[in-house]
Motif scaffolding. Sequence first.
Motif, mmCIF file in Angstrom:
data_model
loop_
_atom_site.group_PDB
_atom_site.id
_atom_site.type_symbol
_atom_site.label_atom_id
_atom_site.label_comp_id
_atom_site.label_asym_id
_atom_site.label_seq_id
_atom_site.Cartn_x
_atom_site.Cartn_y
_atom_site.Cartn_z
ATOM 1 N N ILE A 51 0.836 -1.191 0.000
ATOM 2 C CA ILE A 51 0.000 0.000 0.000
ATOM 3 C C ILE A 51 0.877 1.250 0.000
ATOM 4 O O ILE A 51 1.926 1.294 0.637
ATOM 5 C CB ILE A 51 -0.964 0.032 1.202
ATOM 6 C CG1 ILE A 51 -0.229 -0.184 2.533
ATOM 7 C CG2 ILE A 51 -2.075 -0.998 1.029
ATOM 8 C CD1 ILE A 51 -1.131 -0.079 3.753
ATOM 9 N N LYS A 52 0.424 2.242 -0.736
ATOM 10 C CA LYS A 52 1.103 3.535 -0.822
ATOM 11 C C LYS A 52 0.324 4.518 0.046
ATOM 12 O O LYS A 52 -0.857 4.765 -0.209
ATOM 13 C CB LYS A 52 1.140 3.995 -2.280
ATOM 14 C CG LYS A 52 1.738 5.376 -2.511
ATOM 15 C CD LYS A 52 1.671 5.721 -3.998
ATOM 16 C CE LYS A 52 2.190 7.101 -4.302
ATOM 17 N NZ LYS A 52 2.077 7.426 -5.750
ATOM 18 N N LEU A 53 0.989 5.068 1.073
ATOM 19 C CA LEU A 53 0.312 5.890 2.070
ATOM 20 C C LEU A 53 0.812 7.322 2.103
ATOM 21 O O LEU A 53 2.017 7.564 2.149
ATOM 22 C CB LEU A 53 0.513 5.292 3.470
ATOM 23 C CG LEU A 53 0.046 3.858 3.721
ATOM 24 C CD1 LEU A 53 0.447 3.434 5.120
ATOM 25 C CD2 LEU A 53 -1.461 3.745 3.546
ATOM 26 N N SER A 54 -0.097 8.287 2.137
ATOM 27 C CA SER A 54 0.232 9.644 2.584
ATOM 28 C C SER A 54 -0.115 9.675 4.067
ATOM 29 O O SER A 54 -1.077 9.029 4.504
ATOM 30 C CB SER A 54 -0.573 10.693 1.821
ATOM 31 O OG SER A 54 -1.959 10.450 1.936
ATOM 32 N N PRO A 75 5.651 9.490 -0.070
ATOM 33 C CA PRO A 75 4.690 8.581 0.567
ATOM 34 C C PRO A 75 5.410 7.330 1.061
ATOM 35 O O PRO A 75 6.523 7.022 0.635
ATOM 36 C CB PRO A 75 3.716 8.252 -0.576
ATOM 37 C CG PRO A 75 3.907 9.334 -1.584
ATOM 38 C CD PRO A 75 5.335 9.744 -1.482
ATOM 39 N N ALA A 76 4.769 6.607 1.959
ATOM 40 C CA ALA A 76 5.328 5.347 2.445
ATOM 41 C C ALA A 76 4.772 4.193 1.621
ATOM 42 O O ALA A 76 3.597 4.206 1.246
ATOM 43 C CB ALA A 76 4.986 5.147 3.911
ATOM 44 N N TYR A 77 5.627 3.211 1.335
ATOM 45 C CA TYR A 77 5.216 2.001 0.639
ATOM 46 C C TYR A 77 5.357 0.845 1.627
ATOM 47 O O TYR A 77 6.465 0.528 2.051
ATOM 48 C CB TYR A 77 6.074 1.762 -0.596
ATOM 49 C CG TYR A 77 5.963 2.839 -1.647
ATOM 50 C CD1 TYR A 77 6.707 4.021 -1.548
ATOM 51 C CD2 TYR A 77 5.115 2.703 -2.735
ATOM 52 C CE1 TYR A 77 6.606 5.018 -2.508
ATOM 53 C CE2 TYR A 77 5.011 3.686 -3.703
ATOM 54 C CZ TYR A 77 5.757 4.840 -3.583
ATOM 55 O OH TYR A 77 5.658 5.825 -4.543
ATOM 56 N N VAL A 78 4.251 0.234 1.977
ATOM 57 C CA VAL A 78 4.253 -0.742 3.062
ATOM 58 C C VAL A 78 3.765 -2.101 2.576
ATOM 59 O O VAL A 78 2.672 -2.204 1.998
ATOM 60 C CB VAL A 78 3.352 -0.268 4.219
ATOM 61 C CG1 VAL A 78 3.470 -1.211 5.401
ATOM 62 C CG2 VAL A 78 3.707 1.153 4.631
ATOM 63 N N PRO A 79 4.557 -3.157 2.785
ATOM 64 C CA PRO A 79 4.107 -4.502 2.416
ATOM 65 C C PRO A 79 3.049 -5.006 3.384
ATOM 66 O O PRO A 79 3.121 -4.752 4.588
ATOM 67 C CB PRO A 79 5.392 -5.337 2.512
ATOM 68 C CG PRO A 79 6.237 -4.617 3.519
ATOM 69 C CD PRO A 79 5.930 -3.156 3.339
ATOM 70 N N ILE A 80 2.058 -5.694 2.873
ATOM 71 C CA ILE A 80 1.028 -6.306 3.708
ATOM 72 C C ILE A 80 1.481 -7.704 4.075
ATOM 73 O O ILE A 80 1.687 -8.556 3.207
ATOM 74 C CB ILE A 80 -0.336 -6.355 2.976
ATOM 75 C CG1 ILE A 80 -0.765 -4.943 2.572
ATOM 76 C CG2 ILE A 80 -1.388 -7.014 3.864
ATOM 77 C CD1 ILE A 80 -0.919 -3.989 3.726
ATOM 78 N N ASP A 81 1.665 -7.920 5.352
ATOM 79 C CA ASP A 81 2.165 -9.206 5.833
ATOM 80 C C ASP A 81 1.539 -9.488 7.191
ATOM 81 O O ASP A 81 0.835 -8.645 7.759
ATOM 82 C CB ASP A 81 3.694 -9.156 5.944
ATOM 83 C CG ASP A 81 4.329 -10.536 5.879
ATOM 84 O OD1 ASP A 81 3.586 -11.532 6.026
ATOM 85 O OD2 ASP A 81 5.552 -10.620 5.682
ATOM 86 N N SER A 82 1.799 -10.671 7.710
ATOM 87 C CA SER A 82 1.270 -11.013 9.028
ATOM 88 C C SER A 82 1.958 -10.155 10.082
ATOM 89 O O SER A 82 3.130 -9.797 9.952
ATOM 90 C CB SER A 82 1.500 -12.499 9.323
ATOM 91 O OG SER A 82 2.876 -12.814 9.237
ATOM 92 N N VAL A 83 1.229 -9.805 11.128
ATOM 93 C CA VAL A 83 1.727 -8.927 12.176
ATOM 94 C C VAL A 83 1.453 -9.565 13.533
ATOM 95 O O VAL A 83 0.399 -10.163 13.749
ATOM 96 C CB VAL A 83 1.042 -7.546 12.122
ATOM 97 C CG1 VAL A 83 1.562 -6.646 13.226
ATOM 98 C CG2 VAL A 83 1.251 -6.899 10.763
#
Length: 319
Positions: A51-54, A75-83
Motif C-alpha cells: 500500500i502507498k500511504l500519505s 509517501p510510504a510504501y508498506v508490504p502487507i504481511d502477518s503482524v
Amino acid sequence: MKKINSFLFALLGILLLAACDNHGLSKTKSGLLYKIISDGKNPVVKRGQFIKLSFSQKISGVKDSVLFSSDSSLPAYVPIDSVQPNSYSPVEIFSLLSKGDSAVIIQLADSIQKKSGQPLPPFIHKKDKIILTLRVQDVFDNEEMVKKDREALMVGFHAKETQQVEDYLKAHNINAVKTDKGTFVEIKTPGDGPLIDSGKQVSVIYTGKLFPSGKVFETNDKEEGQPIKFVVGRHSIIPGWEDGVRLLKKGATATFYIPAFLAYDQQPGPDRKPNENLIFDVKIVDVTDAPAENQMPMMPGAQNRPNMRAVPPPPPAHK
C-alpha cells in the motif's frame, strides 16, 4: 488533489476531537485505537500486496508537534504481511484497509514506553497521545510496481530539493559549482596540490548550518576541536561531503550546499526533520593516503539527531 487532502484532514480533524475521549474508535488486541473511513468501493488489501500511504504523525494537543509527514517527504510504501497481535503498531490495521481509505490511529505514550522497554524522547511525555492520520493512495501487487512508482516520485522530489538550493544561491548572489551528483560547492580558498580523490584520507574542520536559516547546529571549529577524518570512496560520510571534497585541495576552504538526498534524505537530520537541505563551511586541514584500517567517523550532524527509537515511526518506506 489539494481539495481531496483538505477534505481528508478536515474529516480526520473531526475524528481527532472525538478521539480525545476515545469515542467511536475501535481497538486492536494490543490496545491500539483506530478509526477507518471507507466508501467500500474497493476490495480489502491482500497479503503480499503493497500500500502507498500519505500520512501525518503528531503529538495530540501540542502546537507545531508534527513528528513525520509525507507532505515533506515521499509517501510510504508498506508490504502487507502477518503482524504480531500485540505489536502496538500502526501496521496492525494495514491489512484492514482498501485503496482510497483514510484512517486515524492513536497510540498512548505510556503504552509505547511499556511495550518498547525504552525511555521516551524528551519532547514526548507519558500522558501524550501520538496520532497518525493516513490515506491509502494506491495498492500494488508486487515490488516491481512499487519500485517504478517510487523512482518516478523520487526524480521529482530530488529536483525540488535541488531547486530550493539553486533559488537560495541566486537570492544570495553566491557563485557555486554544481557537481555531477548535485552538491553545490562555493570555493573560497583553492588550496594547493592535486584534487582530492578516492583512497585519500581527508581531515576537515567544519561548521554545519541549517538550511535556509544558516543557524549553526554543529562545529568542530573550536580551540580544542579535532578535525573529522574520513577516507574518500568508503562511503563513511554523507554523500554530499564525499562529492564536494573532490573539487578541493589541501588547505582549501569552501562551503557545501547539500540537497537533502545527498545528506540524510528521508531520515531525521540535525533539525529533527526528514529531507533537510544542509550547509557546511569546511576547511581541508590535511590530505594523506588512507590507513590500512579506517575508523568510521561520526556523520556531520549525527550528534544532533535525536534518539527517535522510542517514537513510533511513520509507516516504513519500502526500498
